[in-house]
Design a protein around this motif. Structure first.
Motif, mmCIF file in Angstrom:
data_model
loop_
_atom_site.group_PDB
_atom_site.id
_atom_site.type_symbol
_atom_site.label_atom_id
_atom_site.label_comp_id
_atom_site.label_asym_id
_atom_site.label_seq_id
_atom_site.Cartn_x
_atom_site.Cartn_y
_atom_site.Cartn_z
ATOM 1 N N ILE A 44 -8.570 5.827 -5.031
ATOM 2 C CA ILE A 44 -7.935 5.097 -6.136
ATOM 3 C C ILE A 44 -6.508 4.722 -5.753
ATOM 4 C CG2 ILE A 44 -7.044 5.339 -8.491
ATOM 5 C CD1 ILE A 44 -9.592 7.146 -8.990
ATOM 6 N N ILE A 45 -5.776 5.655 -5.212
ATOM 7 C CA ILE A 45 -4.390 5.380 -4.804
ATOM 8 C C ILE A 45 -4.365 4.311 -3.712
ATOM 9 C CG2 ILE A 45 -2.313 6.350 -3.722
ATOM 10 C CD1 ILE A 45 -3.102 9.035 -5.098
ATOM 11 N N ALA A 46 -5.242 4.451 -2.719
ATOM 12 C CA ALA A 46 -5.256 3.509 -1.600
ATOM 13 C C ALA A 46 -5.602 2.092 -2.043
ATOM 14 C CB ALA A 46 -6.253 3.975 -0.540
ATOM 15 N N LEU A 47 -6.395 1.964 -3.095
ATOM 16 C CA LEU A 47 -6.828 0.635 -3.533
ATOM 17 C C LEU A 47 -5.859 -0.045 -4.489
ATOM 18 C CD1 LEU A 47 -10.662 1.207 -3.965
ATOM 19 C CD2 LEU A 47 -9.474 0.007 -2.123
ATOM 20 N N LYS A 48 -4.818 0.657 -4.901
ATOM 21 C CA LYS A 48 -3.810 0.028 -5.765
ATOM 22 C C LYS A 48 -3.140 -1.109 -4.987
ATOM 23 C CE LYS A 48 -3.866 3.142 -9.167
ATOM 24 N NZ LYS A 48 -3.395 3.252 -10.503
ATOM 25 N N ASN A 49 -3.001 -2.246 -5.632
ATOM 26 C CA ASN A 49 -2.371 -3.439 -5.041
ATOM 27 C C ASN A 49 -3.074 -3.910 -3.769
ATOM 28 O OD1 ASN A 49 -0.414 -3.239 -7.073
ATOM 29 N ND2 ASN A 49 0.846 -1.916 -5.813
ATOM 30 N N CYS A 50 -4.327 -3.589 -3.631
ATOM 31 C CA CYS A 50 -5.108 -3.983 -2.462
ATOM 32 C C CYS A 50 -5.648 -5.406 -2.655
ATOM 33 C CB CYS A 50 -6.272 -2.993 -2.306
ATOM 34 S SG CYS A 50 -7.183 -3.141 -0.779
ATOM 35 N N GLU A 51 -5.802 -6.136 -1.584
ATOM 36 C CA GLU A 51 -6.375 -7.471 -1.679
ATOM 37 C C GLU A 51 -7.781 -7.376 -2.252
ATOM 38 O OE1 GLU A 51 -6.119 -10.267 1.431
ATOM 39 O OE2 GLU A 51 -4.218 -9.480 2.170
ATOM 40 N N PRO A 52 -8.140 -8.275 -3.155
ATOM 41 C CA PRO A 52 -9.458 -8.199 -3.803
ATOM 42 C C PRO A 52 -10.640 -8.172 -2.831
ATOM 43 C CG PRO A 52 -8.071 -9.770 -4.940
ATOM 44 C CD PRO A 52 -7.326 -9.352 -3.700
ATOM 45 N N SER A 53 -10.571 -8.931 -1.757
ATOM 46 C CA SER A 53 -11.692 -8.955 -0.813
ATOM 47 C C SER A 53 -11.859 -7.608 -0.117
ATOM 48 C CB SER A 53 -11.519 -10.070 0.219
ATOM 49 O OG SER A 53 -10.319 -9.888 0.953
ATOM 50 N N LEU A 54 -10.756 -6.983 0.284
ATOM 51 C CA LEU A 54 -10.821 -5.668 0.915
ATOM 52 C C LEU A 54 -11.273 -4.619 -0.094
ATOM 53 C CD1 LEU A 54 -10.427 -3.804 3.341
ATOM 54 C CD2 LEU A 54 -8.000 -3.647 2.718
ATOM 55 N N LYS A 55 -10.768 -4.726 -1.311
ATOM 56 C CA LYS A 55 -11.165 -3.790 -2.358
ATOM 57 C C LYS A 55 -12.681 -3.832 -2.569
ATOM 58 C CE LYS A 55 -8.513 -3.641 -5.942
ATOM 59 N NZ LYS A 55 -7.821 -3.954 -7.202
ATOM 60 N N PRO A 82 4.712 2.736 -4.121
ATOM 61 C CA PRO A 82 4.374 2.110 -2.841
ATOM 62 C C PRO A 82 4.325 3.129 -1.700
ATOM 63 C CG PRO A 82 5.968 0.766 -4.002
ATOM 64 C CD PRO A 82 5.821 2.044 -4.780
ATOM 65 N N LYS A 83 5.179 4.133 -1.750
ATOM 66 C CA LYS A 83 5.200 5.163 -0.721
ATOM 67 C C LYS A 83 3.889 5.954 -0.729
ATOM 68 C CE LYS A 83 7.879 9.113 0.857
ATOM 69 N NZ LYS A 83 9.052 9.958 0.631
ATOM 70 N N ASP A 84 3.411 6.313 -1.925
ATOM 71 C CA ASP A 84 2.146 7.042 -2.028
ATOM 72 C C ASP A 84 0.971 6.201 -1.552
ATOM 73 O OD1 ASP A 84 3.369 9.324 -2.997
ATOM 74 O OD2 ASP A 84 2.930 8.878 -5.103
ATOM 75 N N ILE A 85 0.991 4.918 -1.885
ATOM 76 C CA ILE A 85 -0.075 4.012 -1.460
ATOM 77 C C ILE A 85 -0.116 3.933 0.063
ATOM 78 C CG2 ILE A 85 -0.853 1.607 -1.467
ATOM 79 C CD1 ILE A 85 0.320 1.433 -4.354
ATOM 80 N N THR A 86 1.037 3.715 0.665
ATOM 81 C CA THR A 86 1.120 3.614 2.127
ATOM 82 C C THR A 86 0.682 4.909 2.793
ATOM 83 O OG1 THR A 86 2.914 2.011 1.959
ATOM 84 C CG2 THR A 86 2.692 3.162 4.056
ATOM 85 N N LYS A 87 1.143 6.028 2.272
ATOM 86 C CA LYS A 87 0.800 7.335 2.836
ATOM 87 C C LYS A 87 -0.710 7.583 2.747
ATOM 88 C CE LYS A 87 1.799 12.191 1.970
ATOM 89 N NZ LYS A 87 2.541 13.127 1.121
#
Length: 112
Positions: A44-55, A82-87
């Protein structure tokens, strides 16, 4: 800084790295194995602000029940930094690399 000082070399190095976005390039079978090892909360964290196609590619690689839960959380869950997403994305990419080292998945086509 490598990009600004030596753009050609930076492009070469970038091509050698495996990052979260590269998950779209691995086989569906490899993605299934990878995301079987990733907790839905991390995904869930990794998919935040993710491009729709990749999601969509990633969500197609998780069990239907988990997918529904993840989609619900993405629509109404709290924002992530953003730091948590990147991590979290880096941790998933690192897991893919570890699984590839153990021979569990293949992250590059045979001709790459």
């Amino acid at each position: 800084s490598l990009v600004s000082h030596r753009p050609k070399e930076a492009k070469i190095v970038k091509g050698l790295l495996f990052v979260f976005d590269d998950i779209a390039r691995i086989s569906q079978e490899a993605r299934l194995k990878l995301f079987d090892q990733v907790a839905p909360e991390r995904l869930i964290i990794a998919l935040k602000n993710c491009e729709p196609s990749l999601k969509e590619i990633i969500l197609s690689s998780v069990a239907a029940r988990s997918r529904r839960m993840i989609e619900a959380e993405l629509q109404g869950g709290p924002p992530s930094s953003p730091k948590d997403i990147t991590k979290t994305r880096r941790a998933i990419a690192d897991l893919a690399l570890e699984m590839a080292e153990r021979g569990e998945i293949e992250i590059h086509a045979r001709d790459e």
